[in-house]
Design a protein around this motif. Structure first.
Motif, PDB file in Angstrom:
ATOM      1  N   ARG A 249      13.726 -11.135  -0.438  1.00 39.42           N
ATOM      2  CA  ARG A 249      13.382 -10.052  -1.677  1.00 39.42           C
ATOM      3  C   ARG A 249      11.779 -10.104  -1.728  1.00 39.42           C
ATOM      4  NH1 ARG A 249      16.415 -14.026  -4.478  1.00 39.42           N
ATOM      5  NH2 ARG A 249      14.711 -14.951  -5.466  1.00 39.42           N
ATOM      6  N   ILE A 250      11.304  -8.973  -2.246  1.00 35.32           N
ATOM      7  CA  ILE A 250      10.134  -8.775  -2.151  1.00 35.32           C
ATOM      8  C   ILE A 250       9.290  -9.027  -3.688  1.00 35.32           C
ATOM      9  CG2 ILE A 250       8.134  -6.657  -2.120  1.00 35.32           C
ATOM     10  CD1 ILE A 250       9.297  -7.498   0.693  1.00 35.32           C
ATOM     11  N   SER A 251       8.471  -9.858  -3.400  1.00 38.56           N
ATOM     12  CA  SER A 251       7.814 -10.187  -4.635  1.00 38.56           C
ATOM     13  C   SER A 251       6.569  -9.478  -5.038  1.00 38.56           C
ATOM     14  CB  SER A 251       7.330 -11.594  -4.963  1.00 38.56           C
ATOM     15  OG  SER A 251       6.298 -11.937  -3.950  1.00 38.56           O
ATOM     16  N   GLY A 252       5.856  -9.189  -6.332  1.00 41.21           N
ATOM     17  CA  GLY A 252       4.868  -8.459  -6.353  1.00 41.21           C
ATOM     18  C   GLY A 252       3.507  -8.773  -5.581  1.00 41.21           C
ATOM     19  N   SER A 253       3.415 -10.184  -5.480  1.00 42.09           N
ATOM     20  CA  SER A 253       2.077 -10.726  -4.670  1.00 42.09           C
ATOM     21  C   SER A 253       2.243 -10.494  -3.381  1.00 42.09           C
ATOM     22  CB  SER A 253       2.220 -12.264  -4.999  1.00 42.09           C
ATOM     23  OG  SER A 253       3.256 -13.082  -4.527  1.00 42.09           O
ATOM     24  N   GLU A 254       3.385 -10.073  -2.792  1.00 39.47           N
ATOM     25  CA  GLU A 254       3.604  -9.726  -1.413  1.00 39.47           C
ATOM     26  C   GLU A 254       3.378  -8.098  -1.103  1.00 39.47           C
ATOM     27  OE1 GLU A 254       7.037 -13.012  -0.088  1.00 39.47           O
ATOM     28  OE2 GLU A 254       7.771 -11.106  -0.961  1.00 39.47           O
ATOM     29  N   LYS A 255       2.899  -7.356  -2.107  1.00 42.72           N
ATOM     30  CA  LYS A 255       2.828  -6.010  -1.851  1.00 42.72           C
ATOM     31  C   LYS A 255       1.288  -5.771  -1.604  1.00 42.72           C
ATOM     32  CE  LYS A 255       6.262  -4.614  -5.142  1.00 42.72           C
ATOM     33  NZ  LYS A 255       6.781  -4.305  -6.442  1.00 42.72           N
ATOM     34  N   ILE A 256       0.911  -4.651  -0.858  1.00 38.83           N
ATOM     35  CA  ILE A 256      -0.398  -4.433  -0.883  1.00 38.83           C
ATOM     36  C   ILE A 256      -0.287  -2.740  -1.025  1.00 38.83           C
ATOM     37  CG2 ILE A 256      -2.258  -3.758   0.939  1.00 38.83           C
ATOM     38  CD1 ILE A 256      -1.553  -6.293   2.269  1.00 38.83           C
ATOM     39  N   ASP A 257      -1.183  -2.243  -1.809  1.00 40.43           N
ATOM     40  CA  ASP A 257      -1.318  -1.011  -2.276  1.00 40.43           C
ATOM     41  C   ASP A 257      -1.625   0.190  -1.172  1.00 40.43           C
ATOM     42  OD1 ASP A 257      -4.494  -0.462  -3.164  1.00 40.43           O
ATOM     43  OD2 ASP A 257      -3.892  -2.457  -3.469  1.00 40.43           O
ATOM     44  N   LEU A 258      -1.285   1.137  -0.993  1.00 40.81           N
ATOM     45  CA  LEU A 258      -1.509   2.376   0.141  1.00 40.81           C
ATOM     46  C   LEU A 258      -2.047   3.333  -0.602  1.00 40.81           C
ATOM     47  CD1 LEU A 258       1.628   1.951   2.391  1.00 40.81           C
ATOM     48  CD2 LEU A 258      -0.654   0.804   2.550  1.00 40.81           C
ATOM     49  N   GLN A 259      -2.888   4.301   0.103  1.00 41.15           N
ATOM     50  CA  GLN A 259      -3.606   5.342  -0.136  1.00 41.15           C
ATOM     51  C   GLN A 259      -3.036   6.571   0.976  1.00 41.15           C
ATOM     52  OE1 GLN A 259      -5.759   2.658  -0.711  1.00 41.15           O
ATOM     53  NE2 GLN A 259      -4.891   2.605  -2.935  1.00 41.15           N
ATOM     54  N   GLN A 260      -3.394   7.559   0.573  1.00 44.04           N
ATOM     55  CA  GLN A 260      -3.020   8.697   1.816  1.00 44.04           C
ATOM     56  C   GLN A 260      -4.015   8.775   2.831  1.00 44.04           C
ATOM     57  OE1 GLN A 260      -1.314  12.443   0.732  1.00 44.04           O
ATOM     58  NE2 GLN A 260      -2.884  13.405   1.690  1.00 44.04           N
ATOM     59  N   GLY A 261      -4.008   8.949   3.869  1.00 46.78           N
ATOM     60  CA  GLY A 261      -4.975   9.184   4.841  1.00 46.78           C
ATOM     61  C   GLY A 261      -5.347  10.703   4.824  1.00 46.78           C
ATOM     62  N   THR A 262      -5.765  11.370   5.911  1.00 40.40           N
ATOM     63  CA  THR A 262      -5.905  12.598   6.153  1.00 40.40           C
ATOM     64  C   THR A 262      -5.065  13.557   5.988  1.00 40.40           C
ATOM     65  OG1 THR A 262      -5.923  12.528   8.314  1.00 40.40           O
ATOM     66  CG2 THR A 262      -8.309  12.250   7.631  1.00 40.40           C
ATOM     67  N   GLU A 263      -3.821  13.073   6.062  1.00 36.88           N
ATOM     68  CA  GLU A 263      -2.502  14.162   6.070  1.00 36.88           C
ATOM     69  C   GLU A 263      -1.665  13.785   5.261  1.00 36.88           C
ATOM     70  OE1 GLU A 263      -3.308  15.536  10.863  1.00 36.88           O
ATOM     71  OE2 GLU A 263      -1.811  14.207  10.467  1.00 36.88           O
ATOM     72  N   GLY A 264      -1.125  12.446   5.146  1.00 39.78           N
ATOM     73  CA  GLY A 264       0.150  11.918   4.604  1.00 39.78           C
ATOM     74  C   GLY A 264       1.177  12.050   5.757  1.00 39.78           C
ATOM     75  N   PHE A 265       2.207  12.296   5.538  1.00 43.64           N
ATOM     76  CA  PHE A 265       3.499  12.516   6.322  1.00 43.64           C
ATOM     77  C   PHE A 265       3.496  13.883   6.715  1.00 43.64           C
ATOM     78  CE2 PHE A 265       4.844   8.321   4.371  1.00 43.64           C
ATOM     79  CZ  PHE A 265       5.223   7.795   5.552  1.00 43.64           C
ATOM     80  N   ILE A 266       3.414  14.413   7.961  1.00 45.20           N
ATOM     81  CA  ILE A 266       3.589  15.660   8.356  1.00 45.20           C
ATOM     82  C   ILE A 266       5.074  15.655   9.303  1.00 45.20           C
ATOM     83  CG2 ILE A 266       2.921  17.764   9.701  1.00 45.20           C
ATOM     84  CD1 ILE A 266       1.284  16.915   7.169  1.00 45.20           C
ATOM     85  N   ILE A 267       5.950  16.513   8.770  1.00 48.50           N
ATOM     86  CA  ILE A 267       7.341  16.287   9.178  1.00 48.50           C
ATOM     87  C   ILE A 267       7.549  17.296  10.570  1.00 48.50           C
ATOM     88  CG2 ILE A 267       9.692  17.207   8.941  1.00 48.50           C
ATOM     89  CD1 ILE A 267       8.758  14.690   7.101  1.00 48.50           C
TER      90      ILE A 267
END
Length: 238
Positions: A65-83
């Motif tokens: 399971r994933i606990s709260g303390s095992e998470k790391i916040d992410l931010q968008q780079g220059t593009e995000g996902f480009i399909i």
């Protein structure tokens, strides 16, 4: 007259339904923006949870399971996902926290343990809400190690190797959620062999990419982005 009106209404409804069904399949050039993860901290400055937005997580306790303390916040780079296109990595990763000159296309570089990490692809992401998104070419680079394969090793109920679960109502400009599970290969040079990894992304699906500056201004995250980079400390798995 009533019958004609009813027929026209049915035709319109069927047309809208068809458009929404078609839009549920992502097309080349579509953009998935990445909402910044919002973290909460304990009195020592360590993350206790990412309560909203996007995050990366290492299931290091072995409990599946994933606990709260095992998470790391992410931010968008220059593009995000480009399909439908390959998104190469930005500046090389290195020991220590991200530098002001560091950049990356999908996610902004972030600190993990003693080094920076970031994501990139070696094959295009494609797919739909029905089939999920093809993440077989999803990769991680960390601490100068260029290739850490994140394309296989699904774990947990409801996950398939190389496939991200994707939820979206099919309308451009509306929000999505994306969840993906992978396992780092045994013997990987990162030293994380056999470790289970989870991603959660939230954002908006756009028909064409929104320039990063416009997206940041519109979301009010310009100041928060700077604060997040200054406050990001090295994190260790539980």
């Amino acid at each position: 007259m009533k019958q004609t009106t009813l027929q026209l209404s049915m035709i319109t409804l069927l047309g809208l339904t068809s458009m929404m069904t078609q839009a549920a399949t992502l097309n080349t050039g579509n953009q998935l923006t990445i909402n910044s993860g919002i973290s909460v901290y304990d009195s020592y400055g360590a993350i206790t949870d990412v309560v909203s937005g996007s995050y990366f997580a290492c299931e290091c306790s072995g409990n599946g399971r994933i606990s709260g303390s095992e998470k790391i916040d992410l931010q968008q780079g220059t593009e995000g996902f480009i399909i439908g296109v390959v998104q190469a990595p930005g500046t090389p990763t290195h020991v220590g926290q991200p530098l002001p000159t560091d950049w990356n296309r999908i996610t902004a570089p972030y600190g993990y343990i003693v080094a920076t990490g970031q994501e990139y692809t070696t094959s295009p992401i494609t797919g739909s809400t029905e089939m999920g998104l093809d993440f077989s070419g999803f990769n991680w680079t960390w601490n100068g190690i260029e290739v850490i394969n994140f394309g296989t090793g699904a774990w947990g109920a409801g996950y398939t190797d190389g496939i991200a679960n994707f939820v979206w109502d099919g309308i451009y400009g509306h929000s999505y959620t994306l969840d993906y599970h992978t396992t780092i290969a045994t013997g990987d040079p990162s030293g994380f062999g056999s470790v289970k990894i989870a991603y959660h992304f939230e954002g908006t699906v756009n028909a064409v990419p929104v320039p990063a500056a416009v997206w940041l201004f519109g979301s009010g995250l310009i100041g928060l982005f700077g604060v997040a980079k200054r406050n990001r400390n090295a994190r260790q798995p539980s």
